[in-house]
Design a protein around this motif. Structure first.
Motif, PDB file in Angstrom:
ATOM      1  N   LYS A   1       0.982  -1.096  -0.105  1.00 43.98           N
ATOM      2  CA  LYS A   1      -0.021   0.241   0.035  1.00 43.98           C
ATOM      3  C   LYS A   1       0.678   1.406  -0.100  1.00 43.98           C
ATOM      4  CE  LYS A   1      -4.175   1.801   2.588  1.00 43.98           C
ATOM      5  NZ  LYS A   1      -5.002   1.504   1.180  1.00 43.98           N
TER       6      LYS A   1
ATOM      7  N   THR B   1      -0.888  -0.957  -4.561  1.00 46.17           N
ATOM      8  CA  THR B   1      -2.101   0.148  -4.896  1.00 46.17           C
ATOM      9  C   THR B   1      -1.556   1.308  -4.717  1.00 46.17           C
ATOM     10  OG1 THR B   1      -2.819   0.365  -2.303  1.00 46.17           O
ATOM     11  CG2 THR B   1      -3.817  -1.530  -3.933  1.00 46.17           C
TER      12      THR B   1
ATOM     13  N   ILE C   1     -10.476  -3.526  -4.677  1.00 44.83           N
ATOM     14  CA  ILE C   1      -8.926  -2.896  -4.670  1.00 44.83           C
ATOM     15  C   ILE C   1      -8.407  -3.327  -3.226  1.00 44.83           C
ATOM     16  CG2 ILE C   1      -7.430  -0.680  -4.221  1.00 44.83           C
ATOM     17  CD1 ILE C   1      -9.401   0.863  -5.868  1.00 44.83           C
TER      18      ILE C   1
END
Length: 385
Positions: free
Chosen positions: A218, A242, A338
């Motif tokens: 992340k 992401t 996601i």
């Protein structure tokens, strides 16, 4: 529980103009326009709007508590730039005053965790917003490994006169740690095959799911160069990623699309507090969406208070010329996909968790009221006036 007379945005490809939802044992048992139910526990939506429980894909609720200051802040362990073994579940306070505010606003799931002081900050948790025991509120844990590029790690460790003080050093430390994790995994596997003793390293153990592509990186990245560095490192090590914040994503849309990575955009409804936010815009989500990139919108609570998540999505729709459903997807089904939890939440479909919000208008309208918030089939907020 039976909900009737509702305009239902299922976020599963259809809108029911006069729909019903049957809930049983905390799950959605049926959804449609002609459902029979003899259950006495009926909610008449009276033509109101029904949407899936909203999801904030990146925030720090519970780990930065309201009204507490230092005593309630457990978000940044600013003593070591590499802390993958920190777990948000150990820092979240379920009685934070902002959980009820999230529930009232219809935000039923959050992805919360460490801040961006460190190159590797630790593990996020995806959790429901109602409960008294974090272990019982979990949707996915650990849900992601936080990494950070750009100004924040530079600023923190420049003040300590230690690495990283540059963007180059941030990327180098990340690469070094991922290499160490790969080597550790290989040595562990060989030792276990031979039946030999192996000393466990908690930092490296925490990174094995990342190396195995079972847990996403992340990445805190605002500026275009930091976004591209995150993509570069993820490609080098063949790990999932992401792009969180993705503030200048609209400047390099083609490269993000080429990399096939999703973006979690925000916090946009906030002051431009540092140089890397100079190109912040509510048109960024729409630019990425129109390019075919999967987008979620975040508050980064407490940067933007969590109850304003739907307002952020509404402003993205207004400024970026995207449809109501495209905007709503950024805080429902897109966010769920996601985060890797779309098997349970994000849309109103049979078998999914009964996380449902009933409103008397659009979630993007400032004058709309939340009539009911339902989590796991339980009414956790009901408008009383």
């Amino acid at each position: 529980m039976f909900i009737k007379n509702a305009k239902i945005y299922t976020m599963a490809g259809k809108v029911l103009e006069n729909g019903c939802i049957l809930i049983e044992n905390g799950k959605i048992k049926n959804v449609g326009e002609n459902i029979e139910c003899n259950d006495s526990n009926v909610i008449d939506a009276n033509g109101g709007t029904v949407i899936p429980g909203m999801i904030d894909a990146h925030c720090h609720i519970g780990i930065i508590e309201g009204s507490k200051g230092f005593e309630g802040s457990d978000v940044n362990e600013m003593t070591d730039p590499i802390t993958p073994h920190l777990r948000a579940i150990d820092g979240v306070y379920p009685f934070d005053e902002y959980f009820p505010k999230a529930v009232k606003a219809g935000v039923t799931t959050v992805m919360t965790g460490p801040g961006s002081a460190n190159v590797i900050g630790g593990q996020f948790i995806a959790m429901k917003t109602y409960g008294t025991n974090v272990d019982r509120m979990v949707v996915l844990e650990p849900a992601a490994m936080k990494i950070a590029f750009g100004e924040n790690p530079k600023r923190v460790y420049n003040g300590k006169n230690k690495m990283p003080m540059t963007r180059m050093a941030t990327a180098a430390l990340l690469r070094q740690t991922l290499i160490e994790a790969k080597n550790y995994k290989l040595k562990k596997e060989k030792a276990l095959e031979k039946g030999e003793h192996f000393d466990i390293n908690i930092k490296m153990e925490s990174l094995i799911p990342v190396i195995d592509k079972k847990m996403v990186l992340k990445a805190h990245c605002h500026r275009a160069d930091d976004i591209l560095t995150a993509i570069r490192v993820a490609k080098e090590f063949d790990v999932n990623l992401t792009l969180d914040h993705c503030t200048e994503g609209h400047l390099i849309t083609e490269y993000i699309k080429e990399a096939k990575v999703p973006a979690i955009v925000g916090p946009t409804m906030s002051f431009n507090s540092k140089i890397e936010l100079i190109n912040k815009s509510f048109t960024t989500p729409s630019t990425l969406i129109k390019a075919g990139i999967k987008v979620a919108i975040m508050t980064d609570h407490p940067v933007i208070e969590i109850q304003y998540l739907p307002i952020c999505a509404g402003l993205a729709a207004k400024e970026g010329d995207i449809t109501f459903e495209e905007a709503l997807s950024t805080i429902t089904i897109n966010a769920a996909e996601i985060l890797g939890v779309d098997d349970r939440i994000g849309s109103i479909e049979i078998g999914k968790d009964a996380d449902i919000v009933i409103l008397d208008g659009s979630p993007f309208d400032l004058t709309s009221n939340t009539l009911y918030t339902i989590i796991n089939g339980e009414i956790v907020y009901r408008q009383t006036k």
